[in-house]
Write a protein that holds these residues in place. Structure first.
Motif, mmCIF file in Angstrom:
data_model
loop_
_atom_site.group_PDB
_atom_site.id
_atom_site.type_symbol
_atom_site.label_atom_id
_atom_site.label_comp_id
_atom_site.label_asym_id
_atom_site.label_seq_id
_atom_site.Cartn_x
_atom_site.Cartn_y
_atom_site.Cartn_z
ATOM 1 N N ARG A 1 0.684 -1.194 -0.067
ATOM 2 C CA ARG A 1 0.146 0.062 -0.078
ATOM 3 C C ARG A 1 0.726 1.286 0.048
ATOM 4 N N VAL B 1 1.691 1.778 -3.560
ATOM 5 C CA VAL B 1 0.745 2.254 -4.428
ATOM 6 C C VAL B 1 0.971 3.909 -3.991
ATOM 7 N N ARG C 1 3.730 5.546 -5.868
ATOM 8 C CA ARG C 1 3.640 5.620 -7.388
ATOM 9 C C ARG C 1 2.433 6.423 -7.841
ATOM 10 N N ARG C 2 1.688 6.902 -6.934
ATOM 11 C CA ARG C 2 0.630 7.751 -7.328
ATOM 12 C C ARG C 2 1.209 9.038 -7.540
ATOM 13 N N GLY D 1 5.811 -0.933 -10.786
ATOM 14 C CA GLY D 1 5.029 -1.422 -10.064
ATOM 15 C C GLY D 1 4.990 -2.778 -9.947
ATOM 16 N N LEU E 1 -4.132 -4.756 -4.396
ATOM 17 C CA LEU E 1 -2.825 -3.910 -4.661
ATOM 18 C C LEU E 1 -2.122 -4.721 -5.685
ATOM 19 N N GLU F 1 -3.515 -2.355 -8.662
ATOM 20 C CA GLU F 1 -3.118 -0.921 -8.613
ATOM 21 C C GLU F 1 -1.545 -0.619 -9.080
ATOM 22 N N LEU F 2 -0.617 -1.629 -8.372
ATOM 23 C CA LEU F 2 0.676 -1.639 -8.969
ATOM 24 C C LEU F 2 0.887 -2.072 -10.118
#
Length: 176
Positions: free
Chosen positions: A36, A39, A42-43, A50, A168, A171-172
């Protein structure tokens, strides 16, 4: 190429031999909190890979044998990564695999890295240090975003929240 064809198949052998699986300090809840944090990094900072971040989060402490000093757990995690890749449980090309291996091997040594992916791996783990009573030190963070105002506070809360591995991974590594 699909990074992780079957998340449950990947997690089964990781969990099976994880001595500290249920540990709040180094177990699966921590692994998810690291993912997390990745994540969140990376945002703001899309440079890190990722897929490598996801696999690092899953594997970096999976072969830790002690809650305290265990200098060989990083190299053991790297060997686990090599075995799981050879078994086809995840897919990385050689260059990305080298990043994962290095990040696992050295993550607890206090080094930083100018490589965006390796540095983000280290930071994602170190941003979760409050769980063991240690305040993250900006001198040991590699990515500029990691030491920005409020970022440590935000990432420190992730070990108290529930995240699924599927979410997760999406997202990654959604594009992998």
């Amino acid at each position: 190429m699909t990074l992780v064809p079957d998340i449950d198949a990947l997690l089964a052998p990781v969990r099976a031999d994880a001595s500290l699986l249920d540990s709040n300090a180094h177990g699966e809840n921590h692994w998810r909190a690291v993912a997390r944090c990745a994540v969140e990094i990376r945002r703001t900072d899309p440079a890190p890979d990722g897929g490598v971040l996801f696999l690092f989060a899953v594997l970096h402490d999976a072969r830790r044998e002690s809650e305290h000093r265990d200098p060989e757990h990083g190299p053991r995690a790297a060997r686990l990564a090599e075995r799981l890749r050879a078994e086809g449980l995840f897919e990385l090309d050689d260059a990305r695999m080298a990043l994962l291996v290095e990040a696992c091997e050295l993550h607890d040594t206090g080094v930083t890295s100018t490589d965006p992916t390796i540095g983000a791996c280290y930071d994602a783990d170190r941003l979760n240090l409050r769980r063991v009573g240690i305040e993250p030190d900006a001198a040991y963070l590699s990515r500029p975003v990691s030491s920005s105002t409020g970022f440590v506070d935000r990432c420190s809360a992730f070990d108290r929240e529930a995240y699924t591995w599927d979410a997760l991974l999406a997202e990654l590594a959604g594009g992998d």
